[in-house]
Design a protein around this motif. Sequence first.
Motif, mmCIF file in Angstrom:
data_model
loop_
_atom_site.group_PDB
_atom_site.id
_atom_site.type_symbol
_atom_site.label_atom_id
_atom_site.label_comp_id
_atom_site.label_asym_id
_atom_site.label_seq_id
_atom_site.Cartn_x
_atom_site.Cartn_y
_atom_site.Cartn_z
ATOM 1 N N VAL A 35 0.823 -1.215 0.000
ATOM 2 C CA VAL A 35 0.000 0.000 0.000
ATOM 3 C C VAL A 35 0.854 1.260 0.000
ATOM 4 N N PHE A 36 1.974 1.221 0.748
ATOM 5 C CA PHE A 36 2.751 2.431 0.972
ATOM 6 C C PHE A 36 3.809 2.672 -0.096
ATOM 7 N N GLN A 37 3.710 1.939 -1.212
ATOM 8 C CA GLN A 37 4.486 2.337 -2.389
ATOM 9 C C GLN A 37 3.994 3.707 -2.841
ATOM 10 N N ASN A 38 2.720 3.974 -2.543
ATOM 11 C CA ASN A 38 2.155 5.295 -2.771
ATOM 12 C C ASN A 38 2.592 6.160 -1.578
ATOM 13 N N ILE A 39 3.509 7.068 -1.823
ATOM 14 C CA ILE A 39 4.119 7.880 -0.757
ATOM 15 C C ILE A 39 3.067 8.654 0.014
ATOM 16 N N LEU A 40 2.061 9.163 -0.659
ATOM 17 C CA LEU A 40 1.000 9.915 0.024
ATOM 18 C C LEU A 40 0.322 9.049 1.086
ATOM 19 N N LEU A 41 0.068 7.789 0.780
ATOM 20 C CA LEU A 41 -0.562 6.893 1.754
ATOM 21 C C LEU A 41 0.384 6.599 2.914
ATOM 22 N N GLY A 42 1.660 6.463 2.631
ATOM 23 C CA GLY A 42 2.648 6.290 3.688
ATOM 24 C C GLY A 42 2.710 7.500 4.602
ATOM 25 N N ARG A 43 2.548 8.669 4.029
ATOM 26 C CA ARG A 43 2.569 9.895 4.855
ATOM 27 C C ARG A 43 1.359 9.981 5.778
ATOM 28 N N LEU A 44 0.272 9.339 5.415
ATOM 29 C CA LEU A 44 -0.871 9.282 6.320
ATOM 30 C C LEU A 44 -0.552 8.432 7.552
ATOM 31 N N VAL A 45 0.253 7.399 7.385
ATOM 32 C CA VAL A 45 0.711 6.614 8.536
ATOM 33 C C VAL A 45 1.621 7.480 9.412
ATOM 34 N N VAL A 46 2.526 8.208 8.787
ATOM 35 C CA VAL A 46 3.410 9.117 9.533
ATOM 36 C C VAL A 46 2.581 10.136 10.309
ATOM 37 N N GLN A 47 1.538 10.656 9.688
ATOM 38 C CA GLN A 47 0.673 11.620 10.375
ATOM 39 C C GLN A 47 -0.004 10.982 11.588
ATOM 40 N N ALA A 48 -0.413 9.731 11.463
ATOM 41 C CA ALA A 48 -1.017 9.027 12.602
ATOM 42 C C ALA A 48 -0.011 8.897 13.744
ATOM 43 N N LEU A 49 1.254 8.643 13.424
ATOM 44 C CA LEU A 49 2.295 8.581 14.464
ATOM 45 C C LEU A 49 2.451 9.940 15.142
ATOM 46 N N LYS A 50 2.482 10.992 14.350
ATOM 47 C CA LYS A 50 2.659 12.345 14.900
ATOM 48 C C LYS A 50 1.457 12.762 15.740
ATOM 49 N N ASP A 51 0.270 12.393 15.315
ATOM 50 C CA ASP A 51 -0.937 12.754 16.064
ATOM 51 C C ASP A 51 -1.021 12.026 17.400
ATOM 52 N N ASN A 52 -0.230 11.000 17.580
ATOM 53 C CA ASN A 52 -0.278 10.192 18.791
ATOM 54 C C ASN A 52 0.781 10.608 19.818
ATOM 55 N N TYR A 61 11.146 5.715 13.026
ATOM 56 C CA TYR A 61 10.188 4.890 12.285
ATOM 57 C C TYR A 61 10.648 4.785 10.848
ATOM 58 N N VAL A 62 10.172 3.753 10.185
ATOM 59 C CA VAL A 62 10.273 3.628 8.747
ATOM 60 C C VAL A 62 8.990 2.954 8.273
ATOM 61 N N VAL A 63 8.363 3.551 7.284
ATOM 62 C CA VAL A 63 7.175 2.978 6.656
ATOM 63 C C VAL A 63 7.642 2.327 5.360
ATOM 64 N N MET A 64 7.613 1.001 5.355
ATOM 65 C CA MET A 64 8.004 0.233 4.182
ATOM 66 C C MET A 64 6.751 0.013 3.321
ATOM 67 N N PRO A 65 6.906 -0.481 2.096
ATOM 68 C CA PRO A 65 5.732 -0.640 1.239
ATOM 69 C C PRO A 65 4.596 -1.454 1.867
ATOM 70 N N GLU A 66 4.924 -2.459 2.704
ATOM 71 C CA GLU A 66 3.867 -3.298 3.269
ATOM 72 C C GLU A 66 3.946 -3.443 4.788
ATOM 73 N N HIS A 67 4.759 -2.662 5.444
ATOM 74 C CA HIS A 67 4.810 -2.738 6.905
ATOM 75 C C HIS A 67 5.405 -1.470 7.520
ATOM 76 N N LEU A 68 5.249 -1.386 8.831
ATOM 77 C CA LEU A 68 5.752 -0.257 9.614
ATOM 78 C C LEU A 68 6.649 -0.782 10.717
ATOM 79 N N HIS A 69 7.815 -0.156 10.889
ATOM 80 C CA HIS A 69 8.662 -0.352 12.062
ATOM 81 C C HIS A 69 8.648 0.970 12.818
ATOM 82 N N TRP A 70 8.406 0.898 14.117
ATOM 83 C CA TRP A 70 8.252 2.104 14.922
ATOM 84 C C TRP A 70 8.924 1.894 16.273
ATOM 85 N N ILE A 71 9.904 2.722 16.581
ATOM 86 C CA ILE A 71 10.538 2.704 17.901
ATOM 87 C C ILE A 71 9.929 3.847 18.687
#
Length: 152
Positions: A35-52, A61-71
């Motif tokens: 899903v996150f090959q589309n950078i815009l969709l990956g940025r929505l995940v980043v926004q969710a991290l920031k909102d939290n 963090y790194v948002v890979m095309p099909e997964h998220l790693h978050w420290i």
Amino acid sequence: MTTHHFSGHRLRTGRLSETGRIYLITTVTEQRQPVFQNILLGRLVVQALKDNQSNTTTLAYVVMPEHLHWIMQLGDRHDLGTVVSSIKSNSARWINRHLNRSGRLWQKGYHDHALRCEDDLRQVARYVIANPLRAGLVRQIGDYPLWDAIWL
């Protein structure tokens, strides 16, 4: 060819949630869809991290095309399961709205690893951030748009 199934229900067994503890969280998209090959969709995940940020402190963090790693460091407002659920549900809601669709974005469950005091957090973060390099997505990490770390 071996198919790996993410067994989220088993990951919840024995899970501890400790205020102030630093965790490495990994969560995967449904059927490992990139899903996150589309950078815009990956940025929505980043926004969710920031909102939290009222519940956690994001260290890397790194948002890979099909997964998220978050420290992250867990705050005292919510337990680990609530925090991860919030990130996954908010990002799924925003991405589904953007794609004008419904349905599951993330596989059930997630993997968490509590980091110990003696763990070198910068080394763990470097390893996490280097995922796009190891996956052959970029030649240098600066070329990959969906990562960040407080040390860099």
